[in-house]
Scaffold this motif. Structure first.
Motif, PDB file in Angstrom:
ATOM      1  N   GLY A  29     103.923 -90.098  87.419  1.00 39.05           N
ATOM      2  CA  GLY A  29     102.601 -90.342  86.848  1.00 39.05           C
ATOM      3  C   GLY A  29     102.729 -91.130  85.561  1.00 39.05           C
ATOM      4  N   GLN A  33      98.565 -89.699  82.755  1.00 43.12           N
ATOM      5  CA  GLN A  33      98.235 -89.375  84.135  1.00 43.12           C
ATOM      6  C   GLN A  33      99.331 -88.520  84.783  1.00 43.12           C
ATOM      7  N   GLU A  34      99.945 -87.635  83.970  1.00 43.75           N
ATOM      8  CA  GLU A  34     101.114 -86.879  84.425  1.00 43.75           C
ATOM      9  C   GLU A  34     100.705 -85.568  85.104  1.00 43.75           C
ATOM     10  N   HIS A  35      99.742 -85.648  86.004  1.00 47.00           N
ATOM     11  CA  HIS A  35      99.116 -84.436  86.555  1.00 47.00           C
ATOM     12  C   HIS A  35     100.085 -83.613  87.400  1.00 47.00           C
ATOM     13  N   LEU A  36     100.843 -84.251  88.285  1.00 44.24           N
ATOM     14  CA  LEU A  36     101.773 -83.501  89.135  1.00 44.24           C
ATOM     15  C   LEU A  36     102.847 -82.823  88.284  1.00 44.24           C
ATOM     16  N   ALA A  38     102.687 -81.826  85.182  1.00 47.03           N
ATOM     17  CA  ALA A  38     102.101 -80.703  84.449  1.00 47.03           C
ATOM     18  C   ALA A  38     101.817 -79.528  85.379  1.00 47.03           C
ATOM     19  N   GLU A  39     101.292 -79.817  86.547  1.00 50.01           N
ATOM     20  CA  GLU A  39     100.985 -78.747  87.504  1.00 50.01           C
ATOM     21  C   GLU A  39     102.272 -78.068  87.978  1.00 50.01           C
ATOM     22  N   THR A  55      97.763 -74.630  78.718  1.00 51.06           N
ATOM     23  CA  THR A  55      97.738 -75.963  79.314  1.00 51.06           C
ATOM     24  C   THR A  55      96.694 -76.877  78.657  1.00 51.06           C
ATOM     25  N   LYS A  56      96.701 -78.121  79.108  1.00 50.98           N
ATOM     26  CA  LYS A  56      95.738 -79.145  78.687  1.00 50.98           C
ATOM     27  C   LYS A  56      95.729 -79.325  77.169  1.00 50.98           C
ATOM     28  N   THR A  60      97.686 -83.744  79.267  1.00 47.45           N
ATOM     29  CA  THR A  60      98.348 -82.911  80.264  1.00 47.45           C
ATOM     30  C   THR A  60      99.476 -82.068  79.670  1.00 47.45           C
ATOM     31  N   ASP A  81     106.186 -88.265  81.227  1.00 49.86           N
ATOM     32  CA  ASP A  81     105.510 -89.440  81.780  1.00 49.86           C
ATOM     33  C   ASP A  81     106.488 -90.449  82.368  1.00 49.86           C
ATOM     34  N   PRO A 147     103.221 -85.015  77.244  1.00 51.08           N
ATOM     35  CA  PRO A 147     102.809 -86.243  77.925  1.00 51.08           C
ATOM     36  C   PRO A 147     102.942 -87.460  77.010  1.00 51.08           C
TER      37      PRO A 147
END
Length: 428
Positions: A29, A33-36, A38-39, A55-56, A60, A81, A147
């Motif tokens: 990501g 946009q590092e969503h995966l 972070a999840e 989180t958040k 991210t 990232d 991130p």
């Protein structure tokens, strides 16, 4: 029980982390946009009983906090990232991903060309190890996933979003902050260094103005392409003629943009510049010299208006604390032996890692806690040796290259152990 014994009794099997790494590498990501990533980190930490996951943070970003009795607080940091690079490694788990960059709305190829996916995997394996080893240490462990490091904004964003604010995310202020980065050195090795370890970096966009017109009528125009060319060549004399040869400095023009076709002289040109320095004095000197040259060349070309300077990113210096570095280095030497270099050369790149320490509340009511940052080898040792024998550093792909990808082992094992050893040097 010594640290190496704790590690041998507590470390997990690394096969699942190897698969996690491959998945992250294949699905990178971009900054912001590092969503995966972070999840993935959030899910893993929440499985470990006792971790308080928040989180958040600054986008991210997230932290996992493991309180384990009275003692010091140690913060470990990993960046998450990826980069807008099209991967050319031909690895079976190579990235073919493309995504629209939220910064400029342009679709780009995406690759973990700096090894941040390895940082994530090492950190999660270290978190599992330290969780299993709780009976052997006391204090508080904070694992932080940051991130937007590549654009020098993630650490600052987490601070500004209230990382340490008791009314926001309430991350406990650390006694020390520790971090690492995988580099194009022999896998299985680590390197520490007291003092200066990474340069400052300043990036900015310069727009210079001309007067557009027909390519057949150059005498009634002011050509910004010629103007930009003179600037680019003259900028290279700053380091060669104005900086002490004993001091490192780099000025790079990474992008030049002007016009849309060959038969039109455009009205402006955009030059994107990156500056690397190792001392504040040279940093100030270079930035002033760049502005002086740009303005002088604009005057020489008869530019109709002043150039426009727009800062795009700024990385601070990374200067390792002597006491923290020596403490960690001593533990590394005991655990890694000759695989540890306590006099590692400074990194060529730059980092925003130090902001997590310099902006942390300290015990006397001010800001700033000590930190250290080390390098982690990620290249096949045979390839490193071949490059040395042939005196050809180009054989070894470097960070940000389309060919950069750490060998999974022993890189991951060494990175996980370095994080654990560094943390336990303060928590035991």
């Amino acid at each position: 029980m010594d640290i190496s014994m704790i590690l041998s009794k507590s470390k997990p099997h690394l096969k699942p982390y190897e698969e996690l790494y491959k998945h992250l590498h294949q699905n990178p990501g971009l900054s912001l946009q590092e969503h995966l990533a972070a999840e993935t980190a959030t899910k893993h930490l929440r499985i470990l009983d006792g971790f308080d996951v928040r989180t958040k943070i600054g986008g991210t970003g997230l932290v996992g906090i493991l309180s384990n009795g009275p003692g010091k607080t140690v913060l470990l940091r990993a960046d998450i990232d990826a980069l807008p690079v099209e991967e050319l490694t031909n690895l079976p788990y190579g990235s073919t991903k493309r995504e629209v960059d939220v910064e400029d709305g342009i679709e780009k190829a995406v690759m973990h060309a700096c090894g941040h996916d390895m940082h994530i995997a090492c950190m999660l394996a270290a978190a599992s190890t330290l969780h299993t080893a709780r009976e052997h240490w006391k204090g508080t462990l904070v694992v932080l996933f940051q991130p937007n490091e590549e654009r020098a904004a993630g650490a600052r964003a987490m601070i500004d979003d209230g990382l340490y604010d008791p009314k926001r995310h309430a991350c406990p202020s650390p006694d020390v902050v520790l971090g690492q980065h995988v580099m194009p050195q022999a896998a299985g090795t680590v390197g520490t260094r007291v003092g200066h370890f990474a340069s400052a970096a300043d990036s900015f966009r310069v727009t210079v103005y001309g007067r557009g017109g027909h390519a057949s009528q150059p005498h009634v125009t002011i050509d910004p392409v010629v103007l930009a060319a003179h600037i680019i060549v003259r900028l290279q004399t700053i380091v060669s003629r104005e900086v002490n040869p004993r001091e490192g400095a780099v000025i790079t023009v990474g992008s030049v943009q002007s016009g849309m076709t060959e038969n039109i002289i455009s009205s402006e040109a955009v030059i994107k510049i990156n500056v690397r320095t190792v001392t504040p004095e040279t940093r100030d000197k270079l930035l002033a010299a760049i502005k002086r040259i740009v303005k002088a060349e604009c005057d020489a070309s008869g530019s109709p208006k002043e150039p426009l300077f727009e800062a795009t990113s700024s990385f601070p210096f990374t200067i390792n604390d002597i006491n923290v570095t020596n403490c960690v280095a001593s533990a590394f030497t005991e655990h890694f032996g000759e695989k540890h270099d306590p006099q590692a050369p400074p990194l060529g790149g730059s980092e925003d890692f130090s902001i997590l320490a310099t902006e942390a509340p300290n015990r006397i009511g001010g800001k700033g806690v000590p930190y250290t940052y080390w390098n982690l080898g990620g290249t096949d040792p045979a390839l490193v040796q071949k490059a040395k024998v042939e005196n050809n550093s180009g054989l070894v792909p470097h960070n940000h290259s389309a060919y950069f990808a750490p060998v999974i082992q022993p890189t991951m094992r060494t990175g996980m152990e370095a994080m654990v050893v560094g943390a336990l040097s303060y928590l035991t």
